[in-house]
Design a protein around this motif. Structure first.
Motif, short mmCIF file in Angstrom:
data_model
loop_
_atom_site.label_atom_id
_atom_site.label_comp_id
_atom_site.label_asym_id
_atom_site.label_seq_id
_atom_site.Cartn_x
_atom_site.Cartn_y
_atom_site.Cartn_z
N THR A 81 0.68 -0.93 -0.20
CA THR A 81 0.19 0.06 -0.03
C THR A 81 1.07 1.30 0.22
O THR A 81 -0.15 2.51 -0.83
CB THR A 81 -1.27 -0.32 1.28
OG1 THR A 81 -0.06 -0.38 2.89
CG2 THR A 81 -2.08 -1.10 1.03
N ILE B 188 -3.76 -2.98 7.47
CA ILE B 188 -4.77 -2.14 7.51
C ILE B 188 -4.64 -1.84 9.28
O ILE B 188 -4.84 -0.59 8.89
CB ILE B 188 -6.20 -2.96 7.47
CG1 ILE B 188 -6.96 -3.26 6.32
CG2 ILE B 188 -7.60 -1.80 8.37
CD1 ILE B 188 -7.97 -3.99 6.38
N ILE C 105 -1.86 1.20 8.90
CA ILE C 105 -2.11 2.38 8.01
C ILE C 105 -3.11 2.74 8.89
O ILE C 105 -3.15 3.90 9.13
CB ILE C 105 -3.22 2.09 7.00
CG1 ILE C 105 -2.39 1.39 5.63
CG2 ILE C 105 -4.02 3.19 6.39
CD1 ILE C 105 -3.03 0.65 4.58
N LEU C 106 -4.04 1.77 9.72
CA LEU C 106 -4.77 2.98 10.84
C LEU C 106 -3.59 3.83 11.60
O LEU C 106 -4.12 4.98 12.58
CB LEU C 106 -5.74 2.37 11.38
CG LEU C 106 -6.60 1.32 10.56
CD1 LEU C 106 -7.80 0.14 11.13
CD2 LEU C 106 -7.59 2.35 10.22
N MET D 228 -12.05 4.63 10.21
CA MET D 228 -12.22 5.19 8.95
C MET D 228 -13.33 5.88 9.41
O MET D 228 -12.50 7.83 8.51
CB MET D 228 -12.77 4.66 7.38
CG MET D 228 -11.02 3.10 7.61
SD MET D 228 -11.77 2.32 6.73
CE MET D 228 -11.77 3.51 4.87
N CYS E 26 -11.11 9.27 8.82
CA CYS E 26 -10.94 10.73 7.20
C CYS E 26 -11.26 12.20 7.42
O CYS E 26 -12.06 12.53 8.00
CB CYS E 26 -12.03 9.62 6.46
SG CYS E 26 -14.00 9.83 6.81
N ILE F 2 -11.54 -0.77 1.32
CA ILE F 2 -11.26 -0.28 2.40
C ILE F 2 -9.94 -0.31 2.12
O ILE F 2 -9.09 1.12 2.78
CB ILE F 2 -11.86 -1.54 3.69
CG1 ILE F 2 -12.73 -1.09 3.71
CG2 ILE F 2 -10.27 -1.26 4.24
CD1 ILE F 2 -13.03 -3.09 4.93
N LEU G 248 -8.69 4.13 2.18
CA LEU G 248 -7.68 4.05 2.60
C LEU G 248 -6.15 4.50 2.08
O LEU G 248 -5.31 5.44 3.08
CB LEU G 248 -7.30 2.96 3.70
CG LEU G 248 -7.64 2.60 5.11
CD1 LEU G 248 -7.36 1.14 5.77
CD2 LEU G 248 -7.59 3.17 5.78
N MET H 163 -6.89 8.21 2.50
CA MET H 163 -6.95 8.53 3.38
C MET H 163 -5.40 9.08 4.08
O MET H 163 -4.76 10.09 4.81
CB MET H 163 -7.60 7.84 4.08
CG MET H 163 -9.06 7.85 4.35
SD MET H 163 -9.55 6.98 5.74
CE MET H 163 -9.25 7.27 7.16
N LYS H 164 -4.23 7.66 3.60
CA LYS H 164 -2.57 8.02 3.08
C LYS H 164 -2.41 9.27 2.88
O LYS H 164 -2.06 10.74 3.17
CB LYS H 164 -2.20 6.96 3.27
CG LYS H 164 -1.80 5.36 3.43
CD LYS H 164 -1.78 4.51 3.55
CE LYS H 164 0.55 4.66 3.07
NZ LYS H 164 0.78 3.73 2.81
#
Length: 498
Positions: free
Chosen positions: A25, A112, A115-116, A162, A166, A190, A194, A197-198
């Protein structure tokens, strides 16, 4: 530095080998195309990675990352789509097996989670603990071993998180994910959101750091240049010659070209033109003229200003963009005189003519006559057909021939329409340096209103580059200009700097 948009590829787990379960990702940004091949080795060698980053972000106020989109139906797009589909199909087979195979799902959930966590601010410790607990890798592995891993339930939790994290611009995208019932498609969605969002977090970080990086860039560039100047006192010779020529240019009248088109289409009674009226020399005027002269620089001239060597490639790109806009505006101006106000008042029609011309810009660089011949034929055909479609009188044979002839003549550098448009774009850029881009757009000279959006982009890039350069080298310019501008003429010989 030009206000260019950086592209960041949004990678999908399918970008990895099809049998690999770990999604990729993260992706590096495209390398900055700014070239320094024309700079002295001593200048190049002193620029480190930190300086490049500071320079890049500090100069470009509008710098941001966005998704890299491959052209539709391109080979790259087809390969990427095939890899993505293969990965997600593989995941679907694993989850549909009896008993389910959660190996890929576990890798996805781990990614995930990372990332979060990366989206959290330092002060959000409670959310960090919550995510760590809810997506605890060891606990999820244990559940998977006992066949009790509830992927839909975890996906629901991830969506809720999210929604909290976000930016408002992503609210709709997250809400749309809630309507997806297929667990694999939901995970795929998702990951896509994401990725956005990154990117939002990257852009937020860039904007937060920009004032600090801008200050660092200015101080670092000036200190580095001063060190070189101490070793080589003649390092400002070309800069002095450049500003001397700019001051001399301001005392010379602008060349004129008789209008060959309708007086209304070429009207230029714009307040912007007041900038070119004779005035006592000032540092701002001389510097503005100097920066404009860089857009007309002879490639064979080796005496490029030392203070702008690191920006030479960017200036060449701006020069190319200016040249393209000159051709585009010239074509549209000629076309408008044959189209009539009703037809040319249609934004859709103007956009068609723009696309026709822009599509052949690359060819124009190497074969201007052939490119303009193709443009003239296509534009003439478009005008003729559009007039008929609107129930207006179509072009007569004589008018069509005249239109094609005038368009083909734009290929000549001495063409009157082209010369006038070129002068007016330079005048617009001069106004941008003196008044700012937004004020300069309020009253564009005749023939430029149809390329207002393109001019705004060019003007912002040019102003950003020159503003940063002036901040860095202002003290040096001030000392040089004191020798060029008589004290009685100059109201203020101080060049803006930090």
């Amino acid at each position: 530095m030009p206000d260019v948009e950086e592209k960041m590829p949004l990678t999908d787990p399918g970008d990895a080998e099809c049998r690999s379960c770990k999604p990729e990702t993260s992706a590096a940004t495209r390398e900055d195309p700014s070239g320094v091949e024309d700079a002295p080795a001593c200048l190049i060698d002193t620029v480190d990675d930190v300086s490049k980053l500071s320079n890049k972000v500090g100069k470009n106020r509008g710098l941001h990352m966005e998704e890299k989109v491959s052209p539709p139906s391109s080979l790259e797009d087809k390969i990427k789509e095939t890899m993505h589909n293969a990965f997600w199909n593989h995941l679907k087979e694993q989850l549909s097996a009896t008993p389910p195979d959660f190996s890929c799902a576990l890798e996805l959930l781990k990614e995930i989670k990372e990332i979060l966590l990366s989206l959290l601010l330092p002060r959000q410790s409670r959310l960090r603990s919550e995510i760590e607990e809810a997506l605890d890798t060891e606990l999820l592995n244990q559940k998977a071993e006992h066949g009790a891993l509830n992927v839909p339930h975890l996906s629901k939790y991830i969506l809720n998180m999210m929604t909290l994290l976000c930016a408002p611009v992503r609210d709709e995208a997250v809400q749309n994910l809630e309507n997806i019932t297929d667990p694999v498609q939901l995970l795929r969605g998702i990951f896509q959101v994401l990725g956005l969002m990154k990117m939002d977090m990257v852009n937020y970080t860039i904007q937060s750091l920009q004032p600090h990086l801008q200050e660092h860039s200015i101080q670092h560039e000036r200190a580095t240049f001063q060190e070189l100047l101490n070793k080589q006192p003649s390092l400002l010779d070309h800069t002095t010659k450049w500003l001397t020529q700019a001051a001399a240019d301001l005392t010379m009248p602008l060349p004129t070209c008789p209008d060959t088109l309708d007086s209304t289409s070429m009207a230029s009674s714009s307040p912007n033109e007041a900038v070119s009226s004779p005035e006592p020399l000032s540092p701002t005027m001389v510097l503005s003229q100097g920066f404009l002269n860089l857009l007309l620089w002879d490639p064979e001239n080796e005496e490029f200003p030392e203070t702008l060597l690191m920006d030479r490639t960017r200036l060449q790109e701006l020069e190319s963009q200016l040249h393209q806009l000159t051709i585009l505006a010239s074509v549209l101006l000629v076309a408008s005189s044959f189209s009539g106000s009703v037809l040319f008042g249609s934004p859709q029609f103007v956009d068609k003519l723009k696309h026709i011309t822009k599509d052949l810009m690359e060819e124009f660089k190497s074969r201007p006559e052939e490119a303009l011949q193709t443009v003239s034929e296509q534009v003439s055909q478009e005008i003729h057909q559009s007039l008929k479609n609107m129930g207006l009188a179509a072009l007569s044979g004589d008018n069509a021939a005249s239109l094609i002839g005038q368009l083909q003549n734009i290929a000549k550098k001495e063409n009157c329409v082209r010369s006038v448009i070129d002068q007016r774009i330079h005048l617009f850029l001069k106004c941008c340096l003196v008044l700012g881009v937004q004020r300069s757009l309020l009253d564009l000279p005749g023939g430029l209103t149809v390329i207002e959006a393109e001019l705004a982009e060019l003007g912002q890039k040019f102003v950003s580059l020159t503003h940063h350069n002036q901040k860095v080298f202002g003290p040096y310019y001030t000392e040089i200009l004191k020798t060029l501008i008589p004290p009685a003429q100059a109201l203020d010989t101080e060049v803006e700097s930090v």
